[in-house]
Design an enzyme around this catalytic site. Structure first.
Site, mmCIF file in Angstrom:
data_model
loop_
_atom_site.group_PDB
_atom_site.id
_atom_site.type_symbol
_atom_site.label_atom_id
_atom_site.label_comp_id
_atom_site.label_asym_id
_atom_site.label_seq_id
_atom_site.Cartn_x
_atom_site.Cartn_y
_atom_site.Cartn_z
ATOM 1 N N ARG A 178 -12.736 -9.227 2.888
ATOM 2 C CA ARG A 178 -12.509 -9.129 4.118
ATOM 3 C C ARG A 178 -13.450 -8.998 5.168
ATOM 4 N NH1 ARG A 178 -6.865 -6.369 4.691
ATOM 5 N NH2 ARG A 178 -5.783 -7.259 2.613
ATOM 6 N N ARG A 203 -10.293 3.602 5.548
ATOM 7 C CA ARG A 203 -8.817 3.666 5.428
ATOM 8 C C ARG A 203 -8.401 3.619 3.822
ATOM 9 N NH1 ARG A 203 -6.128 -1.970 7.791
ATOM 10 N NH2 ARG A 203 -6.821 -2.907 5.653
ATOM 11 N N ARG A 210 0.837 -1.253 0.118
ATOM 12 C CA ARG A 210 -0.129 0.163 0.055
ATOM 13 C C ARG A 210 1.000 1.140 0.095
ATOM 14 N NH1 ARG A 210 -3.100 -2.814 4.989
ATOM 15 N NH2 ARG A 210 -4.490 -4.100 3.783
HETATM 16 N N1 LIG Z 1 -10.171 2.942 18.275
HETATM 17 C C1 LIG Z 1 -10.448 3.426 16.912
HETATM 18 N N2 LIG Z 1 -11.120 4.452 16.576
HETATM 19 C C2 LIG Z 1 -11.540 4.936 15.140
HETATM 20 N N3 LIG Z 1 -10.512 4.401 14.251
HETATM 21 C C3 LIG Z 1 -9.804 3.418 14.607
HETATM 22 C C4 LIG Z 1 -9.667 2.792 15.819
HETATM 23 N N4 LIG Z 1 -8.671 1.914 15.650
HETATM 24 C C5 LIG Z 1 -8.080 1.819 14.475
HETATM 25 N N5 LIG Z 1 -8.981 2.951 13.775
HETATM 26 C C6 LIG Z 1 -8.615 3.259 12.052
HETATM 27 O O1 LIG Z 1 -9.361 1.941 11.353
HETATM 28 C C7 LIG Z 1 -8.373 1.759 10.283
HETATM 29 C C8 LIG Z 1 -8.207 0.260 10.478
HETATM 30 O O2 LIG Z 1 -6.941 0.169 11.637
HETATM 31 P P1 LIG Z 1 -5.919 -0.739 11.241
HETATM 32 O O3 LIG Z 1 -5.268 -0.518 9.989
HETATM 33 O O4 LIG Z 1 -5.096 -0.469 12.457
HETATM 34 O O5 LIG Z 1 -6.512 -2.190 11.264
HETATM 35 P P2 LIG Z 1 -5.920 -3.816 11.270
HETATM 36 O O6 LIG Z 1 -6.494 -4.621 12.250
HETATM 37 O O7 LIG Z 1 -4.366 -3.509 11.334
HETATM 38 O O8 LIG Z 1 -6.091 -4.216 9.568
HETATM 39 P P3 LIG Z 1 -5.348 -5.268 8.762
HETATM 40 O O9 LIG Z 1 -5.485 -6.339 9.285
HETATM 41 O O10 LIG Z 1 -6.281 -5.080 7.504
HETATM 42 O O11 LIG Z 1 -4.101 -4.665 8.556
HETATM 43 C C9 LIG Z 1 -7.455 2.528 10.304
HETATM 44 O O12 LIG Z 1 -7.557 3.657 9.402
HETATM 45 C C10 LIG Z 1 -7.313 3.145 11.762
HETATM 46 O O13 LIG Z 1 -6.492 4.562 11.935
HETATM 47 N N1 LIG Z 2 -1.590 -16.227 8.996
HETATM 48 C C1 LIG Z 2 -0.908 -14.850 9.052
HETATM 49 N N2 LIG Z 2 -1.706 -14.057 8.621
HETATM 50 C C2 LIG Z 2 -1.096 -12.665 8.464
HETATM 51 C C3 LIG Z 2 0.289 -12.426 8.518
HETATM 52 N N3 LIG Z 2 0.636 -11.235 8.365
HETATM 53 C C4 LIG Z 2 -0.380 -10.418 8.267
HETATM 54 N N4 LIG Z 2 -1.581 -11.400 8.462
HETATM 55 C C5 LIG Z 2 -2.766 -11.194 8.471
HETATM 56 O O1 LIG Z 2 -3.405 -10.768 7.204
HETATM 57 C C6 LIG Z 2 -4.515 -10.091 7.348
HETATM 58 C C7 LIG Z 2 -4.448 -8.934 6.344
HETATM 59 O O2 LIG Z 2 -3.295 -8.093 6.366
HETATM 60 P P1 LIG Z 2 -3.291 -6.775 5.376
HETATM 61 O O3 LIG Z 2 -1.927 -6.126 5.886
HETATM 62 O O4 LIG Z 2 -3.410 -7.292 4.055
HETATM 63 O O5 LIG Z 2 -4.208 -5.954 5.751
HETATM 64 C C8 LIG Z 2 -4.721 -9.409 8.634
HETATM 65 O O6 LIG Z 2 -5.502 -10.322 9.479
HETATM 66 C C9 LIG Z 2 -3.115 -9.651 9.376
HETATM 67 O O7 LIG Z 2 -3.424 -10.242 10.636
HETATM 68 C C10 LIG Z 2 1.033 -13.628 8.685
HETATM 69 O O8 LIG Z 2 2.262 -13.910 8.762
HETATM 70 N N5 LIG Z 2 0.498 -14.836 8.641
#
Ligand SMILES: Nc1ncnc2c1ncn2[C@@H]1O[C@H](COP(=O)(O)OP(=O)(O)OP(=O)(O)O)[C@@H](O)[C@H]1O
Ligand SMILES: Nc1nc2c(ncn2[C@@H]2O[C@H](COP(=O)(O)O)[C@@H](O)[C@H]2O)c(=O)[nH]1
Length: 198
Positions: A148, A137, A44
């Site tokens: 998703r 996002r 991204r």
């Molecule tokens: N408590 C919250 N309140 C409002 N917005 C939030 C909160 N926590 C996270 N966000 C926002 O929600 C979006 C998703 O959060 P984030 O990218 O951390 O999710 P993630 O679980 O890591 O997703 P992925 O598994 O796809 O990587 C982001 O734009 C983030 O800024």
């Molecule tokens: N089993 C695994 N899941 C993983 C790993 N690294 C990330 N993730 C999960 O993939 C989704 C999507 O991630 P995104 O960055 O494309 O939004 C998210 O639920 C991550 O937790 C891995 O090494 N193994």
């Protein structure tokens, strides 16, 4: 005394795992180290190869999996993701607590290893809020977003399995969710800080 345990954060895409992790890594930059996963998805904007992920082709990743270089791997939303042995070893070599951000299939696979982490599930307050966060996002196509959200519904059901997670954090208010995360990890932080002093 036993050393600090690694930490696994899991939860639906968009629940806020990376947001919580970034706060933790910023506040405790010497204590925690991120396990950099491999993925076949496209980077991204702003994501850095080797820092956020190792961005690889499906062919290369499959070769490494076949060579036994991965602790776990899974297919998620049309792409491969996985934790290499090297990713975890790199963090441990720095004497840091290894933090993994993985999906629920990864959790089940890690349970079959001897890593023995603390398992934390980050849950969105509702599916509507999850969808809004993912849309806001602006990282997903409509197709990827729907995949998703479908995976999220499954994950929310699977997360109810007794004993699968040590803690479920509902990420409604970010600061409250972060406090809950820190409270759960306090003992491990103390152990890591003690071992760094000695
Ligand atoms: N408590 C919250 N309140 C409002 N917005 C939030 C909160 N926590 C996270 N966000 C926002 O929600 C979006 C998703 O959060 P984030 O990218 O951390 O999710 P993630 O679980 O890591 O997703 P992925 O598994 O796809 O990587 C982001 O734009 C983030 O800024
Ligand atoms: N089993 C695994 N899941 C993983 C790993 N690294 C990330 N993730 C999960 O993939 C989704 C999507 O991630 P995104 O960055 O494309 O939004 C998210 O639920 C991550 O937790 C891995 O090494 N193994």
């Amino acid at each position: 005394m036993q050393g600090p345990r690694p930490v696994v954060l899991s939860g639906p895409s968009g629940a806020g795992k990376s947001t919580l992790l970034k706060k933790l890594l910023k506040e405790y930059e010497d204590v925690f180290g991120f396990s950099v996963s491999h993925t076949t998805r496209q980077p991204r904007p702003g994501e850095v190869n080797g820092k956020d992920y190792h961005f690889v082709t499906r062919e290369d990743m499959q070769k490494e999996i076949d060579a036994g270089e991965f602790i776990e791997h899974a297919e998620f939303s049309g792409n491969m993701y996985g934790t290499s042995k090297g990713a975890v070893q790199a963090v441990q070599a720095r004497n840091q607590i290894c933090v993994l951000d993985i999906d629920i299939q990864g959790v089940k696979n890690i349970k079959r290893t001897d890593l023995n982490p603390i398992y934390i599930f980050v849950q969105p307050p509702s599916m509507d809020i999850l969808e809004k966060r993912l849309r806001d996002r602006k990282t997903e196509t409509e197709e990827s977003l729907l995949k998703r959200l479908t995976a999220a519904r499954v994950d929310l059901e699977l997360s109810k399995e007794p004993g699968l997670f040590d803690l479920v954090i509902i990420n409604d208010d970010l600061e409250k969710a972060y406090s809950e995360l820190k409270k759960m990890l306090l003992e491990e932080i103390k152990k890591a800080e003690e071992s760094r002093k000695s």
